[in-house]
Design a protein around this motif. Structure first.
Motif, PDB file in Angstrom:
ATOM      1  N   HIS A 290      47.034  36.968  38.699  1.00 46.96           N
ATOM      2  CA  HIS A 290      48.420  37.219  39.064  1.00 46.96           C
ATOM      3  C   HIS A 290      48.462  38.228  40.203  1.00 46.96           C
ATOM      4  O   HIS A 290      47.493  38.950  40.453  1.00 46.96           O
ATOM      5  N   GLY A 291      49.589  38.284  40.874  1.00 44.68           N
ATOM      6  CA  GLY A 291      49.795  39.302  41.882  1.00 44.68           C
ATOM      7  C   GLY A 291      49.974  40.668  41.244  1.00 44.68           C
ATOM      8  O   GLY A 291      50.382  40.791  40.085  1.00 44.68           O
ATOM      9  N   VAL A 292      49.664  41.712  42.009  1.00 47.51           N
ATOM     10  CA  VAL A 292      49.805  43.095  41.545  1.00 47.51           C
ATOM     11  C   VAL A 292      50.440  43.917  42.661  1.00 47.51           C
ATOM     12  O   VAL A 292      50.090  43.747  43.840  1.00 47.51           O
ATOM     13  N   GLY A 293      51.340  44.810  42.310  1.00 43.73           N
ATOM     14  CA  GLY A 293      51.971  45.671  43.306  1.00 43.73           C
ATOM     15  C   GLY A 293      52.879  46.677  42.630  1.00 43.73           C
ATOM     16  O   GLY A 293      52.444  47.457  41.791  1.00 43.73           O
ATOM     17  N   LEU A 294      54.150  46.664  42.984  1.00 45.98           N
ATOM     18  CA  LEU A 294      55.128  47.524  42.325  1.00 45.98           C
ATOM     19  C   LEU A 294      55.351  47.097  40.878  1.00 45.98           C
ATOM     20  O   LEU A 294      55.901  47.862  40.082  1.00 45.98           O
ATOM     21  N   GLU A 295      54.950  45.884  40.537  1.00 47.91           N
ATOM     22  CA  GLU A 295      54.939  45.410  39.160  1.00 47.91           C
ATOM     23  C   GLU A 295      53.514  44.991  38.811  1.00 47.91           C
ATOM     24  O   GLU A 295      52.751  44.569  39.674  1.00 47.91           O
ATOM     25  N   ILE A 296      53.182  45.074  37.528  1.00 46.33           N
ATOM     26  CA  ILE A 296      51.830  44.725  37.115  1.00 46.33           C
ATOM     27  C   ILE A 296      51.615  43.216  37.182  1.00 46.33           C
ATOM     28  O   ILE A 296      50.496  42.756  37.427  1.00 46.33           O
ATOM     29  N   HIS A 297      52.657  42.435  36.972  1.00 40.65           N
ATOM     30  CA  HIS A 297      52.596  40.989  37.156  1.00 40.65           C
ATOM     31  C   HIS A 297      53.694  40.605  38.139  1.00 40.65           C
ATOM     32  O   HIS A 297      54.876  40.736  37.833  1.00 40.65           O
ATOM     33  N   GLU A 298      53.293  40.151  39.305  1.00 37.14           N
ATOM     34  CA  GLU A 298      54.269  39.721  40.294  1.00 37.14           C
ATOM     35  C   GLU A 298      53.710  38.555  41.101  1.00 37.14           C
ATOM     36  O   GLU A 298      52.589  38.090  40.846  1.00 37.14           O
ATOM     37  N   TYR A 299      54.484  38.070  42.033  1.00 34.69           N
ATOM     38  CA  TYR A 299      54.081  36.961  42.879  1.00 34.69           C
ATOM     39  C   TYR A 299      52.816  37.324  43.650  1.00 34.69           C
ATOM     40  O   TYR A 299      52.689  38.449  44.137  1.00 34.69           O
ATOM     41  N   PRO A 300      51.850  36.375  43.759  1.00 34.62           N
ATOM     42  CA  PRO A 300      51.889  35.001  43.257  1.00 34.62           C
ATOM     43  C   PRO A 300      51.229  34.870  41.894  1.00 34.62           C
ATOM     44  O   PRO A 300      50.310  35.622  41.562  1.00 34.62           O
ATOM     45  N   ALA A 301      51.676  33.895  41.111  1.00 37.73           N
ATOM     46  CA  ALA A 301      50.953  33.526  39.900  1.00 37.73           C
ATOM     47  C   ALA A 301      49.698  32.768  40.320  1.00 37.73           C
ATOM     48  O   ALA A 301      49.762  31.879  41.171  1.00 37.73           O
ATOM     49  N   VAL A 302      48.559  33.132  39.751  1.00 39.99           N
ATOM     50  CA  VAL A 302      47.301  32.465  40.081  1.00 39.99           C
ATOM     51  C   VAL A 302      46.958  31.557  38.911  1.00 39.99           C
ATOM     52  O   VAL A 302      46.331  31.966  37.930  1.00 39.99           O
ATOM     53  N   ALA A 312      46.592  36.099  53.798  1.00 36.61           N
ATOM     54  CA  ALA A 312      45.979  37.409  54.030  1.00 36.61           C
ATOM     55  C   ALA A 312      46.997  38.505  53.719  1.00 36.61           C
ATOM     56  O   ALA A 312      48.150  38.451  54.168  1.00 36.61           O
ATOM     57  N   GLY A 313      46.580  39.498  52.947  1.00 40.33           N
ATOM     58  CA  GLY A 313      47.466  40.578  52.537  1.00 40.33           C
ATOM     59  C   GLY A 313      47.948  40.465  51.109  1.00 40.33           C
ATOM     60  O   GLY A 313      48.484  41.432  50.552  1.00 40.33           O
ATOM     61  N   MET A 314      47.766  39.286  50.494  1.00 40.62           N
ATOM     62  CA  MET A 314      48.102  39.167  49.075  1.00 40.62           C
ATOM     63  C   MET A 314      47.116  39.979  48.241  1.00 40.62           C
ATOM     64  O   MET A 314      45.922  40.034  48.548  1.00 40.62           O
ATOM     65  N   VAL A 315      47.622  40.589  47.187  1.00 42.84           N
ATOM     66  CA  VAL A 315      46.766  41.302  46.233  1.00 42.84           C
ATOM     67  C   VAL A 315      46.890  40.587  44.890  1.00 42.84           C
ATOM     68  O   VAL A 315      47.995  40.445  44.354  1.00 42.84           O
ATOM     69  N   ILE A 316      45.756  40.114  44.379  1.00 40.60           N
ATOM     70  CA  ILE A 316      45.748  39.324  43.153  1.00 40.60           C
ATOM     71  C   ILE A 316      44.602  39.765  42.243  1.00 40.60           C
ATOM     72  O   ILE A 316      43.667  40.419  42.688  1.00 40.60           O
ATOM     73  N   ILE A 332      36.696  39.262  32.211  1.00 46.18           N
ATOM     74  CA  ILE A 332      36.182  40.076  33.314  1.00 46.18           C
ATOM     75  C   ILE A 332      37.205  39.993  34.434  1.00 46.18           C
ATOM     76  O   ILE A 332      37.564  38.897  34.870  1.00 46.18           O
ATOM     77  N   GLU A 333      37.657  41.147  34.916  1.00 51.57           N
ATOM     78  CA  GLU A 333      38.767  41.147  35.880  1.00 51.57           C
ATOM     79  C   GLU A 333      38.550  42.152  36.997  1.00 51.57           C
ATOM     80  O   GLU A 333      38.199  43.302  36.762  1.00 51.57           O
ATOM     81  N   ASP A 334      38.783  41.672  38.210  1.00 54.07           N
ATOM     82  CA  ASP A 334      38.873  42.539  39.379  1.00 54.07           C
ATOM     83  C   ASP A 334      40.191  42.274  40.085  1.00 54.07           C
ATOM     84  O   ASP A 334      40.750  41.173  40.027  1.00 54.07           O
ATOM     85  N   THR A 335      40.680  43.294  40.783  1.00 57.32           N
ATOM     86  CA  THR A 335      41.835  43.149  41.662  1.00 57.32           C
ATOM     87  C   THR A 335      41.332  43.141  43.093  1.00 57.32           C
ATOM     88  O   THR A 335      40.554  44.017  43.486  1.00 57.32           O
TER      89      THR A 335
END
Length: 358
Positions: A290-302, A312-316, A332-335
């Motif tokens: 999932h996307g991460v930013g000002l919310e822990i789950h945000e756009y885009p859904a992966v 480019a610039g998306m954080v997931i 196992i999770e990385d951002t």
């Protein structure tokens, strides 16, 4: 905002033929206006914008908000309606995923038939999808705290220590290091509880021969970190080790294909097909990330259901998992941030198999 600086926002105005957009959701308010408080309404127009709040936040808003600040004295919705009518707007967008039906009906009654509403949902989701350099700095800072806190807590992983004790020490460590708050309720799931994807920490004690999954994060400048590690407490049986290796292969293989333009559903499929090919497809029930930013789950859904492409610039997050009732589980999770060349990790705790020797 006196100008529509955000490309996504400009496109919404044009596509929906809007005079203004009324924003109630706090993450979007913070992103567009700079306001970090917990109560306000942001009215974004094509040439001017207004922020409405009450006396509790008026001084804060005057310092933070990049727009005209209006104090609401009694009925905030009445003040919003007055602002809409005084500007002569004819067609106004509304963040429909945030606003309740009751609030919308009250607002419609206040403005009458003088304007047309356009309910926005999916249109607003990409608004914060591509991160700015400043956002990436905050996201990296939050991820760095994960690494430091985890290293400080690692000596606690011993038989007899409870999941709650580990979660509490992680929280204390993150806050001592400068984290603002927990990004979510920490997951510490050992033994058979590892089969619970959202197994928040319990009073269960760690035992030798178990895997333990730790999913945690913090907040820096409003931006979240999210990372999951699975460790072995002493020697684990061959089946658990095999599950771990499969999840790690799925995780690493997904990372290898990340690039701008890749269909998100194809990214999900890379990890999912590895797990399915090894006979565990039915035990991986959630999306890859999932996307991460000002919310822990945000756009885009992966996930396999996504019709979006990586930009480019998306954080997931990349977080495959296998969860087997009465046995246990692994995640196992990385951002990561998508770059023009591929990706860069924000999180940095090593993800290879780690056994705590007793």
């Amino acid at each position: 905002m006196s100008e529509l600086e955000n490309r996504c926002l400009r496109e919404i105005f044009v596509a929906q033929k809007l005079d203004a957009i009324l924003i109630f959701g706090l993450p979007n308010i913070r992103y567009l206006s700079g306001f970090t408080g917990t109560d306000g309404v942001f009215l974004v127009g094509q040439t001017k914008s207004s922020f409405l709040t009450d006396s509790r936040y008026i001084s804060q808003a005057q310092k933070q908000v990049r727009a005209d600040v209006i104090q609401c004295y009694k009925n905030k919705l009445k003040a919003v309606a007055d602002e809409l009518l005084s500007n002569g707007y004819k067609r106004v967008g509304l963040d429909a995923e945030v606003v309740s039906v009751a609030l919308f009906e009250e607002l419609k009654a206040l403005v009458g038939d003088s304007l047309e509403w356009c309910l926005l949902s999916k249109q607003l989701q990409p608004l914060r999808g591509v991160k700015t350099k400043d956002e990436l700095v905050s996201l990296q800072a939050a991820a760095d705290l994960n690494f430091k806190a985890f290293q400080s807590v690692l000596p606690m992983f011993r038989p007899g220590v409870t999941e709650l004790e580990i979660a509490q020490e992680l929280e204390f460590s993150l806050k001592r290091l400068g984290g603002e708050a927990n990004a979510f309720d920490f997951i510490v799931a050992s033994g058979v509880r590892g089969a619970l994807p959202h197994g928040v920490a319990s009073a269960k004690q760690l035992q030798s021969g178990e895997l333990v999954t730790i999913d945690f994060g913090t907040i820096v400048n409003g931006y979240h970190s999210d990372e999951t590690v699975t460790l072995a407490i002493g020697n684990v049986d061959r089946n658990l080790r095999q599950i771990f290796d499969i999840v790690l292969e799925a995780h690493d293989s997904a990372l290898e294909v990340i690039r701008p333009g890749l269909q998100i559903s194809e990214l999900d499929a890379v990890a999912r097909e590895i797990i399915a090919h090894r006979g565990y497809g039915e035990y991986f029930g959630h999306g890859l990330g999932h996307g991460v930013g000002l919310e822990i789950h945000e756009y885009p859904a992966v996930s396999s259901r996504s019709d979006q492409c990586l930009v480019a610039g998306m954080v997931i997050t990349i977080e495959p998992g296998i969860y087997i009732s009465d046995t246990g589980g692994v995640r196992i999770e990385d951002t990561i941030v998508v770059t023009e060349e591929g990706y860069e990790k924000l999180t940095s705790i090593p993800k290879q198999f780690k056994q705590i020797n007793l």
